[in-house]
Design a protein around this motif. Structure first.
Motif, PDB file in Angstrom:
ATOM      1  N   CYS A  23       0.854  -1.194   0.000  1.00 21.89           N
ATOM      2  CA  CYS A  23       0.000   0.000   0.000  1.00 21.89           C
ATOM      3  C   CYS A  23       0.886   1.239   0.000  1.00 21.89           C
ATOM      4  CB  CYS A  23      -0.914  -0.006   1.222  1.00 21.89           C
ATOM      5  SG  CYS A  23      -2.007  -1.442   1.306  1.00 21.89           S
ATOM      6  N   LEU A  24       0.871   1.961  -1.106  1.00 29.38           N
ATOM      7  CA  LEU A  24       1.745   3.125  -1.288  1.00 29.38           C
ATOM      8  C   LEU A  24       0.946   4.355  -1.699  1.00 29.38           C
ATOM      9  CD1 LEU A  24       4.545   1.195  -3.185  1.00 29.38           C
ATOM     10  CD2 LEU A  24       4.874   2.343  -0.997  1.00 29.38           C
ATOM     11  N   GLY A  25      -0.291   4.414  -1.296  1.00 25.91           N
ATOM     12  CA  GLY A  25      -1.151   5.515  -1.702  1.00 25.91           C
ATOM     13  C   GLY A  25      -0.751   6.842  -1.089  1.00 25.91           C
ATOM     14  N   SER A  26      -0.960   7.912  -1.850  1.00 27.94           N
ATOM     15  CA  SER A  26      -0.765   9.281  -1.380  1.00 27.94           C
ATOM     16  C   SER A  26       0.662   9.537  -0.903  1.00 27.94           C
ATOM     17  CB  SER A  26      -1.755   9.596  -0.248  1.00 27.94           C
ATOM     18  OG  SER A  26      -1.763  10.971   0.052  1.00 27.94           O
ATOM     19  N   ASN A  27       1.616   9.386  -1.832  1.00 31.08           N
ATOM     20  CA  ASN A  27       3.016   9.689  -1.556  1.00 31.08           C
ATOM     21  C   ASN A  27       3.545  10.649  -2.616  1.00 31.08           C
ATOM     22  OD1 ASN A  27       4.129   8.113   0.870  1.00 31.08           O
ATOM     23  ND2 ASN A  27       2.924   6.559  -0.197  1.00 31.08           N
ATOM     24  N   GLN A  28       4.871  10.733  -2.761  1.00 28.08           N
ATOM     25  CA  GLN A  28       5.446  11.760  -3.632  1.00 28.08           C
ATOM     26  C   GLN A  28       6.463  11.202  -4.623  1.00 28.08           C
ATOM     27  OE1 GLN A  28       7.065  14.812  -1.078  1.00 28.08           O
ATOM     28  NE2 GLN A  28       5.107  15.229  -0.080  1.00 28.08           N
ATOM     29  N   PHE A  29       6.395   9.922  -4.934  1.00 29.18           N
ATOM     30  CA  PHE A  29       7.343   9.365  -5.893  1.00 29.18           C
ATOM     31  C   PHE A  29       6.820   9.528  -7.321  1.00 29.18           C
ATOM     32  CE2 PHE A  29       4.881   5.970  -3.850  1.00 29.18           C
ATOM     33  CZ  PHE A  29       4.163   5.477  -4.928  1.00 29.18           C
ATOM     34  N   TYR A  53      -2.738   4.916  -5.414  1.00 31.20           N
ATOM     35  CA  TYR A  53      -3.589   6.074  -5.678  1.00 31.20           C
ATOM     36  C   TYR A  53      -2.920   7.375  -5.212  1.00 31.20           C
ATOM     37  CZ  TYR A  53      -4.773   5.720  -0.709  1.00 31.20           C
ATOM     38  OH  TYR A  53      -4.702   5.664   0.664  1.00 31.20           O
ATOM     39  N   ILE A  54      -3.286   8.471  -5.868  1.00 32.51           N
ATOM     40  CA  ILE A  54      -2.824   9.834  -5.535  1.00 32.51           C
ATOM     41  C   ILE A  54      -1.299   9.905  -5.465  1.00 32.51           C
ATOM     42  CG2 ILE A  54      -3.213  11.863  -4.088  1.00 32.51           C
ATOM     43  CD1 ILE A  54      -5.599  10.529  -2.867  1.00 32.51           C
ATOM     44  N   ASN A  55      -0.656   9.693  -6.602  1.00 36.91           N
ATOM     45  CA  ASN A  55       0.801   9.821  -6.653  1.00 36.91           C
ATOM     46  C   ASN A  55       1.277  10.592  -7.883  1.00 36.91           C
ATOM     47  OD1 ASN A  55       2.261   8.386  -4.391  1.00 36.91           O
ATOM     48  ND2 ASN A  55       0.839   6.784  -5.003  1.00 36.91           N
ATOM     49  N   GLN A  56       0.369  11.232  -8.599  1.00 34.36           N
ATOM     50  CA  GLN A  56       0.711  12.006  -9.794  1.00 34.36           C
ATOM     51  C   GLN A  56       1.474  11.152 -10.812  1.00 34.36           C
ATOM     52  OE1 GLN A  56       2.777  15.477  -8.294  1.00 34.36           O
ATOM     53  NE2 GLN A  56       0.880  16.439  -7.615  1.00 34.36           N
ATOM     54  N   LEU A  57       1.083   9.900 -10.909  1.00 30.59           N
ATOM     55  CA  LEU A  57       1.723   8.989 -11.852  1.00 30.59           C
ATOM     56  C   LEU A  57       1.031   9.066 -13.205  1.00 30.59           C
ATOM     57  CD1 LEU A  57       2.151   5.911  -9.495  1.00 30.59           C
ATOM     58  CD2 LEU A  57       3.890   7.590 -10.128  1.00 30.59           C
ATOM     59  N   ASP A  81      -4.629  -0.614  -7.864  1.00 26.70           N
ATOM     60  CA  ASP A  81      -5.415   0.598  -7.636  1.00 26.70           C
ATOM     61  C   ASP A  81      -4.592   1.799  -8.084  1.00 26.70           C
ATOM     62  OD1 ASP A  81      -6.937   2.718  -6.809  1.00 26.70           O
ATOM     63  OD2 ASP A  81      -7.297   1.961  -4.785  1.00 26.70           O
ATOM     64  N   PHE A  82      -5.016   2.398  -9.202  1.00 21.64           N
ATOM     65  CA  PHE A  82      -4.310   3.531  -9.790  1.00 21.64           C
ATOM     66  C   PHE A  82      -5.200   4.772  -9.805  1.00 21.64           C
ATOM     67  CE2 PHE A  82      -0.155   2.550 -11.354  1.00 21.64           C
ATOM     68  CZ  PHE A  82       0.313   3.730 -11.915  1.00 21.64           C
ATOM     69  N   SER A  83      -6.074   4.889  -8.826  1.00 21.47           N
ATOM     70  CA  SER A  83      -7.022   6.005  -8.783  1.00 21.47           C
ATOM     71  C   SER A  83      -6.308   7.341  -8.581  1.00 21.47           C
ATOM     72  CB  SER A  83      -8.021   5.802  -7.641  1.00 21.47           C
ATOM     73  OG  SER A  83      -8.689   4.580  -7.768  1.00 21.47           O
ATOM     74  N   PHE A  84      -6.937   8.404  -9.075  1.00 22.41           N
ATOM     75  CA  PHE A  84      -6.457   9.772  -8.864  1.00 22.41           C
ATOM     76  C   PHE A  84      -5.019   9.957  -9.359  1.00 22.41           C
ATOM     77  CE2 PHE A  84      -9.854   9.158  -5.842  1.00 22.41           C
ATOM     78  CZ  PHE A  84     -10.583  10.334  -5.923  1.00 22.41           C
ATOM     79  N   ASN A  85      -4.758   9.470 -10.555  1.00 23.30           N
ATOM     80  CA  ASN A  85      -3.478   9.707 -11.211  1.00 23.30           C
ATOM     81  C   ASN A  85      -3.756  10.297 -12.593  1.00 23.30           C
ATOM     82  OD1 ASN A  85      -1.131   8.696  -9.460  1.00 23.30           O
ATOM     83  ND2 ASN A  85      -2.588   7.015  -9.288  1.00 23.30           N
ATOM     84  N   ASP A 139     -10.152   4.935 -11.289  1.00 20.38           N
ATOM     85  CA  ASP A 139     -11.064   6.049 -11.029  1.00 20.38           C
ATOM     86  C   ASP A 139     -10.320   7.384 -11.099  1.00 20.38           C
ATOM     87  OD1 ASP A 139     -12.872   4.045 -10.542  1.00 20.38           O
ATOM     88  OD2 ASP A 139     -12.806   4.251  -8.359  1.00 20.38           O
ATOM     89  N   VAL A 140     -11.006   8.385 -11.631  1.00 20.69           N
ATOM     90  CA  VAL A 140     -10.501   9.760 -11.664  1.00 20.69           C
ATOM     91  C   VAL A 140      -9.122   9.820 -12.319  1.00 20.69           C
ATOM     92  CG1 VAL A 140     -10.296  11.904 -10.356  1.00 20.69           C
ATOM     93  CG2 VAL A 140     -11.686  10.049  -9.446  1.00 20.69           C
ATOM     94  N   ASN A 141      -9.058   9.423 -13.563  1.00 22.20           N
ATOM     95  CA  ASN A 141      -7.860   9.580 -14.374  1.00 22.20           C
ATOM     96  C   ASN A 141      -8.236  10.407 -15.607  1.00 22.20           C
ATOM     97  OD1 ASN A 141      -5.225   7.913 -13.580  1.00 22.20           O
ATOM     98  ND2 ASN A 141      -7.005   6.833 -12.785  1.00 22.20           N
ATOM     99  N   ASN A 142      -7.418  10.360 -16.593  1.00 18.08           N
ATOM    100  CA  ASN A 142      -7.669  11.166 -17.791  1.00 18.08           C
ATOM    101  C   ASN A 142      -8.024  10.255 -18.959  1.00 18.08           C
ATOM    102  OD1 ASN A 142      -7.845  13.511 -19.306  1.00 18.08           O
ATOM    103  ND2 ASN A 142      -5.681  13.497 -19.856  1.00 18.08           N
ATOM    104  N   ILE A 143      -8.976   9.352 -18.729  1.00 21.34           N
ATOM    105  CA  ILE A 143      -9.349   8.374 -19.744  1.00 21.34           C
ATOM    106  C   ILE A 143     -10.504   8.932 -20.567  1.00 21.34           C
ATOM    107  CG2 ILE A 143     -10.104   6.012 -20.157  1.00 21.34           C
ATOM    108  CD1 ILE A 143      -8.944   5.316 -17.410  1.00 21.34           C
TER     109      ILE A 143
END
Length: 378
Positions: A172-178, A204-208, A232-236, A264-268
């Motif tokens: 689980c690596l959600g909401s970090n800065q890598f 999720y939430i890693n600006q990937l 889970d690649f949400s919010f990227n 969820d919440v990507n640029n698809i």
């Protein structure tokens, strides 16, 4: 009375708690004992094992192989630990964990949650412990919301690379800065775990962007035993090209049967649904879950056409909530396209309600005879 007439016993399974209280009195009647499997896990969890003296009575017979007995007391073979500042210094907690990992080689399951950002400075101890503890089968590591950057992800990957026997991995690596560079370093180490059967990556939430999804797909393709992938690649910021290359990569994984993909919440965009066209080649898939909420998808025809070719599916979940799906598309037409899925037992579909919503439900009930669970709503 239970064992009086038994002279040679190889394996006996006992599930009744009322019977096992008398076992120890009759064990001496058995001349050759190999193993006894006693399901007293619930009894142990209630703390009654010392009152009825079941464990001491059984374990004093050295002919009984203890490893069989320990199958029913799995909590003895796992460590669960939360590392945060309220429970002591991060350094002391990691040192304690490292000592346990080295001392107790029989422990095969680890569930570790890091809740203090300074853990990154003490991972060297943990890395050494993982290097010396080579019996880990199941590993769950929680690093959510810890501001981890690329160098931190590299150190985590180095710890994982020592777990050559791990079969189930949850990270689980959600909401970090890598960034995608950190994902590359992580994937390089995951590919070394050739016995992996199940993997769950929460990112999720890693600006990937799309490159990271492609790297994960390439890494998965190199795991020969993998049959379950949950991502889970949400919010990227994943786009069409990333999904397309990801699907092409996992097509190389021959044993993959379970795929759970959350985007969820990507640029698809519309063309994003075309990216799943190649998934129709994964005919061995038995369970498929796709969550594409809050994107910009207006047409799902190609997506449904591809899924309809997966003849072995028995569990299908599709979530298209909060997408501007064209009003010309309705649930009834979608359901008719899935009529080829004769093995389908569980079907959950979410999209906004259209005029034919009720007709679609009736169609499912009349054509999918084996369906056990149906959720069909907006």
């Amino acid at each position: 009375m239970l064992f009086k007439k038994i002279h040679s016993l190889k394996i006996i399974k006992i599930n009744c708690l009322n019977i096992i209280r008398r076992i120890s009195k009759n064990l001496n009647k058995i001349k050759r004992r190999h193993c006894i499997l006693i399901n007293i896990k619930n009894c142990l969890l209630m703390g009654n094992c010392h009152q009825n003296s079941i464990i001491p009575s059984i374990c004093q017979h050295d002919q009984i192989k203890h490893e069989y007995y320990s199958q029913f007391t799995s909590y003895r073979k796992q460590i669960s630990l939360v590392i945060n500042k309220s429970k002591g210094s991060t350094q002391s907690l990691i040192e304690e964990l490292s000592q346990k990992m080295i001392q107790y080689q029989q422990i095969t399951h680890y569930y570790i949650s890091f809740e203090s950002e300074d853990f990154i400075y003490h991972l060297e101890n943990l890395n050494n412990a993982f290097n010396q503890s080579n019996q880990i089968i199941e590993l769950s590591l929680n690093f959510q919301r810890l501001s981890i950057k690329n160098n931190g992800l590299q150190k985590i990957g180095q710890c994982l690379s020592h777990c050559q026997k791990v079969k189930r991995l949850e990270l689980c690596l959600g909401s970090n800065q890598f960034t995608y560079q950190g994902i590359q370093l992580l994937c390089n180490n995951i590919t070394k775990l050739k016995l992996l059967e199940r993997i769950f990556l929460e990112l999720y939430i890693n600006q990937l962007e799309s490159d990271s999804v492609v790297d994960i797909g390439d890494a998965v393709a190199e795991l020969p035993c993998l049959f379950s992938l949950k991502l889970d690649f949400s919010f990227n910021n994943v786009q069409f090209d990333g999904i397309q290359k990801f699907v092409n990569s996992i097509n190389k994984s021959d044993k993959l049967q379970y795929l759970d993909l959350t985007l969820d919440v990507n640029n698809i965009l519309d063309i994003g649904s075309l990216a799943f066209k190649q998934i129709e080649q994964k005919t061995q898939l038995t369970q498929l879950s796709l969550s594409l909420c809050s994107n910009n998808i207006t047409n799902v025809d190609q997506l449904i056409d591809s899924i309809s070719q997966l003849f072995n599916l028995y569990n299908l979940v599709i979530d298209l909530s909060y997408n501007p799906v064209s009003s010309s598309v309705d649930q009834l037409e979608i359901v008719k396209k899935l009529n080829n899925l004769k093995k389908l037992l569980i079907f959950k579909f979410k999209m906004r309600i259209t005029a034919n919503h009720r007709f679609a439900k009736k169609y499912i009930q009349s054509n999918f005879k084996k369906l056990v669970i149906m959720q069909f709503n907006s």
